[in-house]
Design a protein around this motif. Sequence first.
Motif, PDB file in Angstrom:
ATOM      1  N   ALA A  16     -66.926 -23.255  20.837  1.00 56.46           N
ATOM      2  CA  ALA A  16     -65.583 -22.775  20.521  1.00 56.46           C
ATOM      3  C   ALA A  16     -65.500 -21.252  20.582  1.00 56.46           C
ATOM      4  O   ALA A  16     -64.510 -20.683  21.060  1.00 56.46           O
ATOM      5  N   VAL A  17     -66.544 -20.568  20.108  1.00 50.42           N
ATOM      6  CA  VAL A  17     -66.558 -19.106  20.148  1.00 50.42           C
ATOM      7  C   VAL A  17     -66.552 -18.603  21.588  1.00 50.42           C
ATOM      8  O   VAL A  17     -65.836 -17.644  21.931  1.00 50.42           O
ATOM      9  N   MET A  18     -67.348 -19.235  22.456  1.00 47.05           N
ATOM     10  CA  MET A  18     -67.410 -18.818  23.858  1.00 47.05           C
ATOM     11  C   MET A  18     -66.083 -19.048  24.572  1.00 47.05           C
ATOM     12  O   MET A  18     -65.652 -18.235  25.395  1.00 47.05           O
ATOM     13  N   ILE A  19     -65.416 -20.153  24.276  1.00 52.72           N
ATOM     14  CA  ILE A  19     -64.148 -20.468  24.933  1.00 52.72           C
ATOM     15  C   ILE A  19     -63.021 -19.569  24.439  1.00 52.72           C
ATOM     16  O   ILE A  19     -62.146 -19.149  25.207  1.00 52.72           O
ATOM     17  N   ASP A  20     -63.035 -19.221  23.159  1.00 59.36           N
ATOM     18  CA  ASP A  20     -61.926 -18.480  22.552  1.00 59.36           C
ATOM     19  C   ASP A  20     -61.833 -17.040  23.043  1.00 59.36           C
ATOM     20  O   ASP A  20     -60.741 -16.526  23.286  1.00 59.36           O
ATOM     21  N   SER A  21     -62.958 -16.353  23.193  1.00 58.73           N
ATOM     22  CA  SER A  21     -62.925 -14.944  23.603  1.00 58.73           C
ATOM     23  C   SER A  21     -64.229 -14.572  24.290  1.00 58.73           C
ATOM     24  O   SER A  21     -65.266 -15.207  24.060  1.00 58.73           O
ATOM     25  N   PHE A  39     -73.227 -14.971  18.946  1.00 60.60           N
ATOM     26  CA  PHE A  39     -73.680 -14.464  17.649  1.00 60.60           C
ATOM     27  C   PHE A  39     -73.402 -12.969  17.514  1.00 60.60           C
ATOM     28  O   PHE A  39     -73.379 -12.222  18.497  1.00 60.60           O
ATOM     29  N   TYR A  40     -73.171 -12.574  16.281  1.00 57.13           N
ATOM     30  CA  TYR A  40     -72.966 -11.170  15.950  1.00 57.13           C
ATOM     31  C   TYR A  40     -74.131 -10.728  15.071  1.00 57.13           C
ATOM     32  O   TYR A  40     -74.423 -11.355  14.044  1.00 57.13           O
ATOM     33  N   ARG A  41     -74.806  -9.671  15.489  1.00 55.81           N
ATOM     34  CA  ARG A  41     -75.949  -9.155  14.740  1.00 55.81           C
ATOM     35  C   ARG A  41     -75.590  -7.813  14.124  1.00 55.81           C
ATOM     36  O   ARG A  41     -74.975  -6.969  14.782  1.00 55.81           O
ATOM     37  N   GLN A  42     -75.987  -7.632  12.884  1.00 56.85           N
ATOM     38  CA  GLN A  42     -75.620  -6.430  12.152  1.00 56.85           C
ATOM     39  C   GLN A  42     -76.730  -6.054  11.190  1.00 56.85           C
ATOM     40  O   GLN A  42     -77.379  -6.922  10.591  1.00 56.85           O
ATOM     41  N   ARG A  43     -76.957  -4.769  11.021  1.00 52.97           N
ATOM     42  CA  ARG A  43     -77.968  -4.300  10.094  1.00 52.97           C
ATOM     43  C   ARG A  43     -77.437  -4.373   8.665  1.00 52.97           C
ATOM     44  O   ARG A  43     -76.309  -3.951   8.372  1.00 52.97           O
ATOM     45  N   ARG A  44     -78.211  -4.946   7.786  1.00 50.35           N
ATOM     46  CA  ARG A  44     -77.876  -5.031   6.367  1.00 50.35           C
ATOM     47  C   ARG A  44     -79.071  -4.557   5.544  1.00 50.35           C
ATOM     48  O   ARG A  44     -80.188  -4.433   6.052  1.00 50.35           O
ATOM     49  N   VAL A  45     -78.824  -4.326   4.262  1.00 52.37           N
ATOM     50  CA  VAL A  45     -79.870  -3.859   3.351  1.00 52.37           C
ATOM     51  C   VAL A  45     -80.300  -5.007   2.453  1.00 52.37           C
ATOM     52  O   VAL A  45     -79.466  -5.680   1.836  1.00 52.37           O
ATOM     53  N   GLY A  46     -81.615  -5.235   2.391  1.00 53.02           N
ATOM     54  CA  GLY A  46     -82.147  -6.344   1.607  1.00 53.02           C
ATOM     55  C   GLY A  46     -82.927  -5.886   0.393  1.00 53.02           C
ATOM     56  O   GLY A  46     -82.668  -4.813  -0.177  1.00 53.02           O
ATOM     57  N   LYS A  47     -83.894  -6.688   0.006  1.00 52.67           N
ATOM     58  CA  LYS A  47     -84.694  -6.429  -1.198  1.00 52.67           C
ATOM     59  C   LYS A  47     -85.398  -5.077  -1.100  1.00 52.67           C
ATOM     60  O   LYS A  47     -85.966  -4.729  -0.071  1.00 52.67           O
ATOM     61  N   ASP A  48     -85.325  -4.331  -2.201  1.00 57.84           N
ATOM     62  CA  ASP A  48     -85.961  -3.019  -2.318  1.00 57.84           C
ATOM     63  C   ASP A  48     -85.463  -2.014  -1.279  1.00 57.84           C
ATOM     64  O   ASP A  48     -86.160  -1.044  -0.943  1.00 57.84           O
ATOM     65  N   GLY A  49     -84.263  -2.230  -0.736  1.00 60.03           N
ATOM     66  CA  GLY A  49     -83.678  -1.290   0.205  1.00 60.03           C
ATOM     67  C   GLY A  49     -84.135  -1.439   1.638  1.00 60.03           C
ATOM     68  O   GLY A  49     -83.748  -0.629   2.497  1.00 60.03           O
TER      69      GLY A  49
END
Length: 498
Positions: free
Chosen positions: A330-335, A340-350
Amino acid sequence: MSEQVQPTRRRPVVGIVPTGTVQSPRQTHPPVAAWESRYRRGVILGDVLATILVVASFGGLMAARHSAFVPMSILTLEVLTVAVVLGSLYLSRVWNANVLGQGAEEFRRLGRGLFASVVALGFGALAVDIPGARLWVFVVGPAIALVVFPLRYLLRRPLHRARSEGRCLLPVLAAGNVATVGDLISRTRKATHLGWRVDAICTLDGRAALGIDLEGVPVVGRFRDLAEQVRRGGYRIVAVTPDAYWTPRRLQQLAWDLEGTGTEMVVAPALMDFAGPRLHVTGVLGMPLLRVSEPAFTGFRWAIKACVDRIGAIALILAFTPLLLLVSAAVMIDSRGPVFYRQRRVGKDGAEFTIVKFRTMVTNADALRTKLASVNEGSGVLFKMRKDPRVTKVGRLLRRYSVDELPQLLNVLSGTMSLVGPRPPLPEESAKYAPEVRRRLLVKPGLTGLWQVSGRSDLSWEESVRLDLRYVEDWSLALDALILWKTFRAVFGGQGAY
């Protein structure tokens, strides 16, 4: 739960007991409402029937599939199992009226009782030579838990619904200064599922008793008249909030005065905002002390949490594989753009890591964010918009039911995230954290958490921080289980998701 049943109470009488008056030794117990008795009987009956049903079902199944079992040995195991499980639940006080229908303590006691029964049955299997007994213990115990825990939660639903409508509430008499009592009234009105309703207030001098109230609740007397007001008013709970008047000696005297009334006395600590397994009441040289242990993020319980994370992630990935494939298409057909969207986030202990989600926005969404900064509807350091123009049609549907977050199960499997924990922040968000807010980073971020089951994007920044810090301070396996269970309701309802 459909009928209005409240404890019958006489109107509180304002006044002072004259000096020298001899009070009657007879104590007036507040009547137990019909709904309380029905609810407790329903819980006990549910536990008993669920235990018998599971034991009988597995007994028949294992007798048919394993020749080691003979009719007499299976019957003996069934009777012993039911007796040990119900006895363990009774000794663990899982049917205590004070914990039924509210908080995680009910489930914590239930877990302890079931675990103790498995241990007792395991030792019994070693001592008694019954063929197949060891296999029986480690199959039936978890099976009972899988039935009893959801049943308890389902029993709570109509009770909480009734309480949100103003029914099935316990009358409370609050005693403290205006600020702390006002905070108590506000909290009980927001958290109706706890079942408290502040009906009256006692203050130091009682001057507000002359037709004046606080948040719509009348002030009925002075602190020294409190015990007499309890006897006359039939309150179920006396909530003592901080005030300079309450010395240890006066609290002790109040506890003595309330003996025999059937009213529970609850004292709010004035110097801390902790709860859960970190608090321990101990006595040193006859002095009661409230010991606050340091939060532990290692050890046996955290090892269990890590195992549950990995096993749960694998199970959920396998269960949702058809849905994951359908959403990818559905994601491929829609746009145009990656699935997948990959993004940097902050986890345990920074430590930073890469989070994986289904793409719900146009491919240049990050570049467009700076242009939308002036219309940001998020609070604090968060960026949120109810009608974000960057979100695709399919993305809007995925966000409503949090389906876009399912690929984060791969992060849970890799160990960078947990099934339950604080929200994983962006690096630019965590860079703006105050020192106390950085305590969110002491544990792994979660696929879900208290923020998820308490309103999600509808929460203010301050409320989101408070919930995350509460999770860090008061974490327990029972709290994790409760959050996971509530997540399904929050996700299917779509509340606060955009």
